[in-house]
Design an enzyme around this catalytic site. Sequence first.
Site, short mmCIF file in Angstrom:
data_model
loop_
_atom_site.label_atom_id
_atom_site.label_comp_id
_atom_site.label_asym_id
_atom_site.label_seq_id
_atom_site.Cartn_x
_atom_site.Cartn_y
_atom_site.Cartn_z
N GLU A 155 0.86 -1.19 0.00
CA GLU A 155 0.00 0.00 0.00
C GLU A 155 0.89 1.24 0.00
O GLU A 155 1.98 1.24 0.57
CB GLU A 155 -0.92 0.03 1.23
CG GLU A 155 -2.06 -0.96 1.16
CD GLU A 155 -3.19 -0.64 2.15
OE1 GLU A 155 -3.21 0.45 2.75
OE2 GLU A 155 -4.06 -1.52 2.30
N HIS A 186 -4.87 6.50 -0.35
CA HIS A 186 -4.00 5.34 -0.19
C HIS A 186 -4.49 4.25 -1.12
O HIS A 186 -5.61 4.31 -1.63
CB HIS A 186 -3.91 4.88 1.26
CG HIS A 186 -5.12 4.20 1.81
ND1 HIS A 186 -6.21 4.88 2.26
CD2 HIS A 186 -5.40 2.88 1.99
CE1 HIS A 186 -7.12 4.02 2.72
NE2 HIS A 186 -6.66 2.79 2.55
N HIS A 232 -5.24 0.24 -2.36
CA HIS A 232 -5.61 -1.13 -2.02
C HIS A 232 -5.19 -1.98 -3.23
O HIS A 232 -6.00 -2.24 -4.11
CB HIS A 232 -7.13 -1.26 -1.81
CG HIS A 232 -7.62 -0.71 -0.51
ND1 HIS A 232 -8.96 -0.63 -0.20
CD2 HIS A 232 -6.95 -0.22 0.56
CE1 HIS A 232 -9.09 -0.11 1.03
NE2 HIS A 232 -7.89 0.16 1.50
N ASP A 265 -9.78 1.22 7.77
CA ASP A 265 -9.71 2.61 7.31
C ASP A 265 -10.70 3.47 8.10
O ASP A 265 -10.40 4.60 8.49
CB ASP A 265 -10.06 2.72 5.81
CG ASP A 265 -9.03 2.03 4.94
OD1 ASP A 265 -7.87 1.93 5.36
OD2 ASP A 265 -9.40 1.62 3.82
ZN LIG Z 1 -7.42 1.06 3.23
#
Ligand SMILES: [Zn+2]
Length: 134
Positions: free
Chosen positions: A26, A80, A82, A93
């Site tokens: 990530e 961010h 995935h 999250d």
């Molecule tokens: Zn996430």
Amino acid sequence: MKTQLVLTRTHVQEIIKHVDIHAPLESCGLLAGKNDRVEKVLFVQNQAQSPVRFVMEPYEQLRAFEWIESNGLDLLGIFHSHPAGPETASPTDIAEAAYAVVHVICSGKDGNWKLRGFWIGNGEAVETALEIVE
Ligand SMILES: [Zn+2]
């Protein structure tokens, strides 16, 4: 709560390039701008170095916040990736969202990345429309 966030095609390309380079880990960063309009993408290292979670490196995050403030912008969002899905904000999250901003999730694999935005607050994630302009 924001119902939409406006990004340019160049911003989207910058984000996708960054998350693609770091996949399968990530990766993350900040979106700064004014009102609903993103003006700058700032990349922050994922201290967790994990395929399933991210923790922004604190010093880089602080420097990014300082840059945003000294340029008269506001923090509008956090993005961010995935790399292996899902497209939506995960329970982690939602539980760990530290800022009431739009959280942009860049999901995908095999080079097919998709961006979706979510406003996270009060333990809930509500989809925020991402408008992509030239
Ligand atoms: Zn996430």
